[in-house]
Scaffold this active site. Structure first.
Site, PDB file in Angstrom:
ATOM      1  N   GLU A 141      -2.569  -3.769   6.426  1.00  0.00           N
ATOM      2  CA  GLU A 141      -3.850  -3.110   5.802  1.00  0.00           C
ATOM      3  C   GLU A 141      -3.916  -3.347   4.301  1.00  0.00           C
ATOM      4  OE1 GLU A 141      -1.402   0.000   5.053  1.00  0.00           O
ATOM      5  OE2 GLU A 141      -1.520  -1.122   7.133  1.00  0.00           O
ATOM      6  N   ASP A 142      -2.865  -2.915   3.734  1.00  0.00           N
ATOM      7  CA  ASP A 142      -2.672  -2.853   2.333  1.00  0.00           C
ATOM      8  C   ASP A 142      -3.166  -4.419   1.541  1.00  0.00           C
ATOM      9  OD1 ASP A 142      -0.585  -4.301   3.262  1.00  0.00           O
ATOM     10  OD2 ASP A 142       1.040  -3.082   2.051  1.00  0.00           O
ATOM     11  N   TYR A 143      -2.691  -5.469   2.076  1.00  0.00           N
ATOM     12  CA  TYR A 143      -2.951  -6.626   1.544  1.00  0.00           C
ATOM     13  C   TYR A 143      -4.529  -7.003   1.831  1.00  0.00           C
ATOM     14  CZ  TYR A 143      -3.693 -11.866   1.633  1.00  0.00           C
ATOM     15  OH  TYR A 143      -4.008 -13.048   1.331  1.00  0.00           O
ATOM     16  N   ALA A 175      -6.651  -4.786  -0.630  1.00  0.00           N
ATOM     17  CA  ALA A 175      -6.706  -5.448  -1.959  1.00  0.00           C
ATOM     18  C   ALA A 175      -7.696  -6.803  -1.901  1.00  0.00           C
ATOM     19  CB  ALA A 175      -5.246  -5.927  -2.353  1.00  0.00           C
ATOM     20  N   GLY A 215       0.876  -1.229  -0.015  1.00  0.00           N
ATOM     21  CA  GLY A 215      -0.052   0.042  -0.104  1.00  0.00           C
ATOM     22  C   GLY A 215       0.844   1.415  -0.133  1.00  0.00           C
TER      23      GLY A 215
END
Length: 318
Positions: A140-142, A145, A115
């Protein structure tokens, strides 16, 4: 100063600067972004970390990839051209080991999103519960997505790389970062983490050398050396492709950096299992299966405050 100058240069663009944030969970990045996210009035949200050096056409390149099927576009992490051997080691890693994993995962449709630089549709995030729904996770980025993928949206990679440009870098800092990423993968996607060593040059070469020596009576050492040489040459070609031009370091520096990265992988896994506590931006977190986390500092502060309160109550009674 840069932001204020842009506001003065484009007074007709509706702009607001947010300093600080609001605590909505454990993740400090989500806490920092939440005010700006809630105030955003348009359909697209761009997350760009402060350590990313963006080219003038990067945002346009990412926006072109969005359509009725693609809801998120992210950039493959890479490193800006900087001086020093530590930066070269980082550049070799993100241009070879990490690039192979990132590009292959996206080609196969496997979620492998960072992210640090990504563009996404806000209504999909809102449908998933908003940014606050991801505030209890460190990765949180994973999970952002994955929320897009679960709702039938495609996640695509931009044609430009995310050029990391941190002002402070060293070998120890870089290794600590990779160990932190390894801990996150172990907690969030344990099955994928268990298979990672199979795709590493040295480990795969050792296993393949033993196999061919056992099956065909070939010389294991010769097979291993040829395997490493071919792997090294292909990595060098990939590094030049990712760079998009001449590499900013010598072939000898590439060799040293490549050997260092390839031989340290199992060490990172060992360190990640030895101490599962994650240290990030001066805070310590305990990871749970699935990627959820709790901040140990706040827990200790709570115990300390409770202890002081009990002492005060005892003093009053005395």
């Amino acid at each position: 100063m840069v932001v204020q100058s842009l506001i003065q240069k484009y007074p007709k663009i509706q702009t607001k600067v947010f300093i600080g944030g609001r605590t909505v969970g454990v993740n400090p990045k989500i806490n920092n972004m939440i005010l700006g996210y809630e105030a955003a009035q348009y359909e697209l949200i761009l997350i760009s970390d402060s350590g990313i050096k963006m080219c003038e056409d990067t945002l346009e390149d990412m926006a072109v990839c969005l359509n009725n099927k693609v809801g998120m576009v992210h950039q493959m992490p890479y490193i800006s051209d900087r001086s020093g051997f530590a930066s070269h080691v980082e550049k070799v890693f993100f241009g070879t080991q990490h690039a192979k994993m990132y590009l292959c995962a996206n080609m196969l449709g496997i979620n492998c999103t960072t992210g640090m630089s990504c563009l996404m549709k806000k209504d999909v995030i809102q449908e998933a519960g908003g940014l606050t729904a991801f505030a209890e996770y460190l990765a949180e980025d994973y999970l952002l997505a994955q929320a897009f993928i679960d709702r039938g949206w495609q996640v695509k990679i931009s044609s430009e790389t995310a050029k990391q440009n941190s002002g402070h870098y060293s070998i120890s800092h870089f290794h600590a970062r990779l160990i932190r990423w390894t801990k996150l993968r172990i907690a969030t996607i344990p099955l994928v983490s268990a298979l990672e060593p199979i795709f590493q040059c040295m480990f795969l070469g050792a296993v393949a050398s033993w196999a061919v020596s056992y099956l065909f009576d070939w010389t294991a050492l010769v097979f291993f050396l040829v395997h490493v040489l071919v792997w090294f040459l292909l990595d060098y070609i990939l590094a030049k492709v990712v760079q998009g031009g001449p590499l900013p370091y010598s072939k000898f520096e590439f060799l040293v950096g490549w050997i260092l990265n390839e031989t340290c992988f199992l060490y990172f896994i060992f360190c990640a299992h030895l101490n599962p506590v994650v240290e990030w931006r001066g805070h310590k977190y305990k990871l749970r299966w699935g990627g959820m986390m709790e901040e140990l500092n706040s827990q200790n502060n709570y115990k300390s405050n409770l202890k002081h309160t009990l002492i005060e109550i005892s003093s009053d009674k005395a």
